[in-house]
Design an enzyme around this catalytic site. Structure first.
Site, PDB file in Angstrom:
ATOM      1  N   LYS A  73       2.222  72.769 -29.912  1.00  0.00           N
ATOM      2  CA  LYS A  73       3.224  71.830 -30.431  1.00  0.00           C
ATOM      3  C   LYS A  73       4.626  72.419 -30.314  1.00  0.00           C
ATOM      4  O   LYS A  73       5.551  71.770 -29.815  1.00  0.00           O
ATOM      5  CB  LYS A  73       2.943  71.499 -31.913  1.00  0.00           C
ATOM      6  CG  LYS A  73       1.572  70.912 -32.172  1.00  0.00           C
ATOM      7  CD  LYS A  73       1.345  70.606 -33.641  1.00  0.00           C
ATOM      8  CE  LYS A  73       1.374  71.805 -34.557  1.00  0.00           C
ATOM      9  NZ  LYS A  73       0.266  72.766 -34.370  1.00  0.00           N
ATOM     10  N   ARG A  89       1.027  65.811 -41.790  1.00  0.00           N
ATOM     11  CA  ARG A  89      -0.254  66.520 -41.778  1.00  0.00           C
ATOM     12  C   ARG A  89      -1.227  65.957 -42.784  1.00  0.00           C
ATOM     13  O   ARG A  89      -2.352  66.440 -42.868  1.00  0.00           O
ATOM     14  CB  ARG A  89      -0.004  67.987 -42.153  1.00  0.00           C
ATOM     15  CG  ARG A  89       0.100  68.914 -40.967  1.00  0.00           C
ATOM     16  CD  ARG A  89       0.650  70.207 -41.508  1.00  0.00           C
ATOM     17  NE  ARG A  89       0.122  71.379 -40.924  1.00  0.00           N
ATOM     18  CZ  ARG A  89       0.808  72.134 -40.056  1.00  0.00           C
ATOM     19  NH1 ARG A  89       1.982  71.768 -39.626  1.00  0.00           N
ATOM     20  NH2 ARG A  89       0.298  73.239 -39.622  1.00  0.00           N
ATOM     21  N   ARG A 101       0.309  85.330 -30.089  1.00  0.00           N
ATOM     22  CA  ARG A 101       1.659  84.742 -30.061  1.00  0.00           C
ATOM     23  C   ARG A 101       2.706  85.685 -30.647  1.00  0.00           C
ATOM     24  O   ARG A 101       2.480  86.381 -31.615  1.00  0.00           O
ATOM     25  CB  ARG A 101       1.674  83.458 -30.891  1.00  0.00           C
ATOM     26  CG  ARG A 101       3.101  82.956 -31.131  1.00  0.00           C
ATOM     27  CD  ARG A 101       3.153  81.665 -31.860  1.00  0.00           C
ATOM     28  NE  ARG A 101       2.264  81.576 -32.986  1.00  0.00           N
ATOM     29  CZ  ARG A 101       1.905  80.424 -33.532  1.00  0.00           C
ATOM     30  NH1 ARG A 101       2.364  79.293 -33.052  1.00  0.00           N
ATOM     31  NH2 ARG A 101       1.106  80.396 -34.566  1.00  0.00           N
ATOM     32  N   ARG A 141       4.107  86.187 -36.684  1.00  0.00           N
ATOM     33  CA  ARG A 141       3.984  85.513 -37.975  1.00  0.00           C
ATOM     34  C   ARG A 141       2.882  86.155 -38.825  1.00  0.00           C
ATOM     35  O   ARG A 141       1.831  86.504 -38.303  1.00  0.00           O
ATOM     36  CB  ARG A 141       3.655  84.031 -37.759  1.00  0.00           C
ATOM     37  CG  ARG A 141       4.869  83.214 -37.445  1.00  0.00           C
ATOM     38  CD  ARG A 141       4.567  81.810 -36.991  1.00  0.00           C
ATOM     39  NE  ARG A 141       3.505  81.097 -37.672  1.00  0.00           N
ATOM     40  CZ  ARG A 141       3.129  79.858 -37.356  1.00  0.00           C
ATOM     41  NH1 ARG A 141       3.751  79.203 -36.386  1.00  0.00           N
ATOM     42  NH2 ARG A 141       2.154  79.273 -37.994  1.00  0.00           N
ATOM     43  N   ARG A 194      -6.618  77.415 -41.232  1.00  0.00           N
ATOM     44  CA  ARG A 194      -5.676  76.394 -40.745  1.00  0.00           C
ATOM     45  C   ARG A 194      -6.403  75.335 -39.903  1.00  0.00           C
ATOM     46  O   ARG A 194      -6.086  74.142 -39.969  1.00  0.00           O
ATOM     47  CB  ARG A 194      -4.552  77.062 -39.928  1.00  0.00           C
ATOM     48  CG  ARG A 194      -3.536  77.750 -40.837  1.00  0.00           C
ATOM     49  CD  ARG A 194      -2.808  78.906 -40.174  1.00  0.00           C
ATOM     50  NE  ARG A 194      -2.067  78.567 -38.992  1.00  0.00           N
ATOM     51  CZ  ARG A 194      -1.607  79.472 -38.118  1.00  0.00           C
ATOM     52  NH1 ARG A 194      -1.837  80.768 -38.310  1.00  0.00           N
ATOM     53  NH2 ARG A 194      -0.932  79.089 -37.069  1.00  0.00           N
TER      54      ARG A 194
END
Ligand code: AP5
Ligand code: MG
Length: 229
Positions: free
Chosen positions: A23, A98, A137, A171, A182
């Site tokens: 996203k 969400r 990431r 993160r 998640r």
């Protein structure tokens, strides 16, 4: 020149998808291509955490566990952001809504602005691959450009392609255990929104297991059709 010049009204998009679906990666490219503004509620909440605001203090532990922050907090940070003038050309909602409650609140927000959601793009991926995407990431601390240990490396290791920055960060919620929480939250609370938007005829699905460039090309075709109005 961006394609924004062909538009006569704001174009508003939603990118729906589980953690790691791409996203943020795609929203940043669409922002650059079409002159829209990426609004990531995750980024807004991380900003609130870093600033130590009341919302940030309430959200920090919830985010670290990989659970959803309350609708009330998320809507407050989003409303504040929507009050800023740069969103006038249109927005790309990345990670919002969400929950069913957030989707209903978004309908009200759009109606109050005399606007609509023009397209909802659902990024379809395999859950198992998302653990590797999220664990690898990292982002540029200066401009937020996203990278991946394997799938998207900067041309010069450690130097951001976009701004030349040399500080990269990861993160705290990007670990295999939190990603599974998640993913569960996505399937329980967010995936039902696919039917909600499909029923309105605004939903388009895209194969987000393809390479980043192929996904970008598919997204650009979808958004390009919306921008000539
Ligand atoms: P948020 O920041 O939104 O995180 P998320 O939804 O878990 O999504 P990610 O940012 O992990 O994934 P992405 O789809 O953006 O992937 P990316 O493009 O970076 O939310 C974080 C937390 O905040 C939530 O858990 C919750 O606590 C809270 N929160 C936020 N919004 C909320 C809301 N509305 N309500 C309640 N709580 C909320 O890509 C991932 C990696 O893969 C990158 O390294 C990238 O380079 C790579 N990659 C991307 N595309 C591809 C591809 N096609 N092939 C190979 N690699 C790829
Ligand atoms: Mg993201």
């Amino acid at each position: 020149m961006t394609e924004a010049t062909t538009r006569t009204r704001p174009v508003n998009l939603i990118l729906l998808g589980p953690p790691g679906a791409g996203k943020g990666t795609q929203a940043r490219m669409l922002q650059d291509a079409f002159g829209l503004v990426q609004l990531s509620t995750g980024d807004l909440l991380r900003g609130a955490v870093a600033a130590g605001t009341e919302a940030g203090l309430a959200a920090k532990a919830v985010m670290e566990r990989g659970e959803l922050v309350s609708d009330a907090i998320v809507l407050n940070v989003l409303r504040e952001r929507l009050d800023q003038p740069d969103v006038a050309a249109g927005i790309i909602l990345d990670g919002f809504p969400r929950t069913a409650g957030q989707a209903a609140a978004l309908d009200d927000l759009m109606a109050a602005r005399g606007q609509q959601i023009d397209a909802v793009i659902s990024l379809v991926v395999d859950d198992e691959a998302m653990v590797g995407r999220v664990s690898g990431r990292y982002t540029c601390a200066g401009c937020g450009e996203g990278y991946h240990d394997q799938f998207k490396q900067p041309a010069t290791a450690g130097t951001c392609d976009k701004c030349g920055g040399t500080t990269m960060k990861r993160r705290p919620d990007d670990n295999a255990e939190t990603v599974r929480t998640r993913l569960n939250a996505y399937h329980a609370d967010t995936a039902p929104l696919i039917d909600y938007y499909a029923a309105r005829g605004t939903l388009t699905e895209i194969d987000a297991m393809a390479e980043i460039e192929a996904v970008r090309s598919g997204m650009t075709a979808i958004v390009g059709k919306l921008t000539v109005v």
